[in-house]
Design an enzyme around this catalytic site. Structure first.
Site, PDB file in Angstrom:
ATOM      1  N   HIS A  36      42.603  52.874  88.082  1.00  0.00           N
ATOM      2  CA  HIS A  36      41.557  53.808  87.652  1.00  0.00           C
ATOM      3  C   HIS A  36      40.152  53.500  88.157  1.00  0.00           C
ATOM      4  O   HIS A  36      39.233  54.292  87.912  1.00  0.00           O
ATOM      5  CB  HIS A  36      41.515  53.945  86.129  1.00  0.00           C
ATOM      6  CG  HIS A  36      42.827  54.283  85.506  1.00  0.00           C
ATOM      7  ND1 HIS A  36      43.575  55.374  85.919  1.00  0.00           N
ATOM      8  CD2 HIS A  36      43.533  53.674  84.509  1.00  0.00           C
ATOM      9  CE1 HIS A  36      44.688  55.420  85.191  1.00  0.00           C
ATOM     10  NE2 HIS A  36      44.692  54.405  84.348  1.00  0.00           N
TER      11      HIS A  36
ATOM     12  N   GLY B 178      50.863  53.665  73.993  1.00  0.00           N
ATOM     13  CA  GLY B 178      50.888  52.214  73.898  1.00  0.00           C
ATOM     14  C   GLY B 178      50.921  51.502  75.238  1.00  0.00           C
ATOM     15  O   GLY B 178      51.154  52.106  76.286  1.00  0.00           O
ATOM     16  N   GLU B 179      50.670  50.209  75.196  1.00  0.00           N
ATOM     17  CA  GLU B 179      50.760  49.311  76.354  1.00  0.00           C
ATOM     18  C   GLU B 179      52.063  48.529  76.231  1.00  0.00           C
ATOM     19  O   GLU B 179      52.194  47.640  75.390  1.00  0.00           O
ATOM     20  CB  GLU B 179      49.555  48.371  76.381  1.00  0.00           C
ATOM     21  CG  GLU B 179      49.698  47.149  77.283  1.00  0.00           C
ATOM     22  CD  GLU B 179      50.011  47.482  78.733  1.00  0.00           C
ATOM     23  OE1 GLU B 179      51.090  47.048  79.205  1.00  0.00           O
ATOM     24  OE2 GLU B 179      49.193  48.158  79.384  1.00  0.00           O
TER      25      GLU B 179
ATOM     26  N   GLU C  61      55.324  60.070  70.310  1.00  0.00           N
ATOM     27  CA  GLU C  61      55.739  61.221  71.094  1.00  0.00           C
ATOM     28  C   GLU C  61      56.498  60.784  72.335  1.00  0.00           C
ATOM     29  O   GLU C  61      56.199  59.763  72.941  1.00  0.00           O
ATOM     30  CB  GLU C  61      54.512  62.061  71.468  1.00  0.00           C
ATOM     31  CG  GLU C  61      53.810  62.605  70.235  1.00  0.00           C
ATOM     32  CD  GLU C  61      52.563  63.407  70.560  1.00  0.00           C
ATOM     33  OE1 GLU C  61      52.257  63.578  71.760  1.00  0.00           O
ATOM     34  OE2 GLU C  61      51.900  63.861  69.616  1.00  0.00           O
TER      35      GLU C  61
ATOM     36  N   CYS D 113      49.943  64.599  80.913  1.00  0.00           N
ATOM     37  CA  CYS D 113      49.468  63.215  80.884  1.00  0.00           C
ATOM     38  C   CYS D 113      48.080  63.141  80.258  1.00  0.00           C
ATOM     39  O   CYS D 113      47.181  63.880  80.637  1.00  0.00           O
ATOM     40  CB  CYS D 113      49.427  62.668  82.311  1.00  0.00           C
ATOM     41  SG  CYS D 113      49.036  60.922  82.394  1.00  0.00           S
TER      42      CYS D 113
ATOM     43  N   SER E  82      47.960  50.902  86.000  1.00  0.00           N
ATOM     44  CA  SER E  82      46.872  51.842  85.724  1.00  0.00           C
ATOM     45  C   SER E  82      45.563  51.214  86.197  1.00  0.00           C
ATOM     46  O   SER E  82      44.930  50.457  85.458  1.00  0.00           O
ATOM     47  CB  SER E  82      46.820  52.152  84.224  1.00  0.00           C
ATOM     48  OG  SER E  82      48.010  52.788  83.800  1.00  0.00           O
TER      49      SER E  82
ATOM     50  N   CYS F 178      41.279  52.258  76.333  1.00  0.00           N
ATOM     51  CA  CYS F 178      40.699  52.752  77.587  1.00  0.00           C
ATOM     52  C   CYS F 178      39.833  53.970  77.270  1.00  0.00           C
ATOM     53  O   CYS F 178      40.225  54.837  76.484  1.00  0.00           O
ATOM     54  CB  CYS F 178      41.799  53.105  78.578  1.00  0.00           C
ATOM     55  SG  CYS F 178      42.799  51.677  79.075  1.00  0.00           S
TER      56      CYS F 178
ATOM     57  N   ASN G  53      42.795  65.050  82.078  1.00  0.00           N
ATOM     58  CA  ASN G  53      43.050  66.144  81.139  1.00  0.00           C
ATOM     59  C   ASN G  53      42.057  66.047  79.989  1.00  0.00           C
ATOM     60  O   ASN G  53      42.160  65.134  79.168  1.00  0.00           O
ATOM     61  CB  ASN G  53      44.474  66.056  80.582  1.00  0.00           C
ATOM     62  CG  ASN G  53      45.486  66.663  81.519  1.00  0.00           C
ATOM     63  OD1 ASN G  53      45.343  67.799  81.937  1.00  0.00           O
ATOM     64  ND2 ASN G  53      46.512  65.896  81.852  1.00  0.00           N
TER      65      ASN G  53
ATOM     66  N   CYS H 274      47.449  52.363  70.363  1.00  0.00           N
ATOM     67  CA  CYS H 274      47.311  51.405  71.464  1.00  0.00           C
ATOM     68  C   CYS H 274      46.145  50.471  71.176  1.00  0.00           C
ATOM     69  O   CYS H 274      45.135  50.885  70.598  1.00  0.00           O
ATOM     70  CB  CYS H 274      47.074  52.143  72.786  1.00  0.00           C
ATOM     71  SG  CYS H 274      47.050  51.056  74.239  1.00  0.00           S
TER      72      CYS H 274
END
Length: 370
Positions: A223, A167-168, A93, A343, A221, A117, A300, A113
């Site tokens: 977090h 993906g990374e 996407e 996101c 990222s 995570c 989300n 991925c």
């Protein structure tokens, strides 16, 4: 045995010049074709009117320009666009986000991925494969062509790229870097290094490689403000911990296109959004002397996740504390959530792999039947 034709779409300028030399042609013809493909959006050799007939014939024998099929596209009421793109029986996407003064394209780098995570819907798909350079740059090619045909009420020009889709990207370094080269080439899309941002979960050795070989803008990222929590929600932290990550970020900020690193921080209620987490995050970044801009991303929710989006009050409190301590802090606005493009929603409905594959094949079949 007939040799496979080379797909010119994913070749950066040097690679396409090398290909033309290998077939006995001059570099300037390579640059002509490169410009036709990316600047003008032309993929039919016969339509490249400044090429000689013999060269066009040779190219049709030895090369091709193959664009992946768009399975479907959606447009949100807020100007967000989303494309589901067929990459050989799987799908990725791509999302275009319209904001005042800019249009940002969120590009995928892998089918699924590898990093898993805990809060990310894409990771629940598992990992299929890396995208080729052609499949990465095709997302920009498709978006640029599609958006140019949209009605004139808004300016849908792609001004920024973020490698933040599925993906990374640093786990697909060999294909992502040539694709970004094309994005930044003046004969193609002409974006500056400051306008192309790669987001990583922390593949530390490749951060150094990225600085040396590309030098685009970097987002991380993060977090979590400590290793214990980050080990739990971003498992790659067990391999490259926060100290190693921030050391790489500090060097990148010194030598990269910006004098800061953007840290993404997904806020999850009662997981990492407490005031004590904000205090720890401030202490961490100040102690490591990493110039930082912080982008807070309210979580989300998706089916089956144990995490919750924090209340607006908790989000505001976290942001205010960071700002009070001198950090430029933004809260990412939710866009495109009516088309599952916000996101964290890039995987669509999170289902098991068999059902997801069946749903995709049905969508592809329905599209072909129309």
């Amino acid at each position: 045995m007939q040799q496979d034709k080379v797909n010119l779409l994913g070749l950066n300028q040097k690679a396409i010049e090398d290909f033309f030399i290998s077939i006995g042609e001059k570099k300037f013809h390579a640059r002509q074709v490169f410009k036709w493909i990316h600047k003008k959006g032309v993929i039919d050799f016969d339509a490249m009117t400044d090429l000689g007939k013999n060269l066009r014939h040779k190219l049709k024998e030895k090369a091709q320009i193959t664009i992946p099929k768009v399975v479907f596209s959606k447009a949100s009421k807020d100007g967000t666009h989303k494309w589901l793109i067929d990459v050989g029986g799987s799908a990725v996407e791509t999302v275009f986000i319209l904001e005042e003064g800019r249009g940002t394209l969120c590009v995928s780098s892998q089918v699924g991925c590898t990093l898993n995570c805990s809060f990310c819907s894409t990771g629940k798909q598992g990992f299929n494969r890396n995208l080729s350079a052609a499949e990465v740059i095709a997302q920009l090619w498709i978006a640029a062509r599609t958006l140019s045909k949209t009605d004139g009420e808004h300016d849908f020009t792609v001004t920024n790229i973020v490698m933040m889709g599925m993906g990374e990207p640093l786990m697909n370094f060999e294909n992502v870097v040539p694709a970004m080269d094309i994005m930044m080439d003046d004969l193609a899309y002409g974006l500056s290094r400051r306008k192309v941002t790669l987001s990583t979960s922390g593949v530390v050795p490749r951060i150094y490689d990225l600085l040396e070989q590309s030098g685009v803008s970097l987002a991380v990222s993060l977090h979590a403000p400590n290793d214990m929590l980050r080990n739990e929600i971003v498992p790659i932290n067990k391999k490259y911990n926060i100290d190693e990550l921030l050391e790489a970020c500090k060097l990148y900020a010194q030598k990269g296109p910006h004098k800061h690193i953007t840290f993404e921080y997904t806020l999850m209620e009662e997981v990492n959004d407490n005031l004590s987490d904000a205090e720890e995050l401030v202490a961490l970044l100040k102690s490591r002397e990493v110039p930082a801009k912080i982008n807070l991303i309210p979580f989300n929710p998706y089916p089956g996740t144990p995490y919750k989006k924090p209340s607006n009050n908790r989000i505001h409190r976290f942001k205010e504390f960071l700002q009070h301590n001198g950090f430029v802090t933004t809260v990412r606005k939710t866009r495109g959530d009516d088309i599952d493009a916000a996101c964290g929603q890039l995987a669509g409905d999170v289902m098991d792999k068999t059902n997801r594959k069946q749903r995709y094949l049905k969508k592809l079949g329905d599209t072909n039947a129309n």
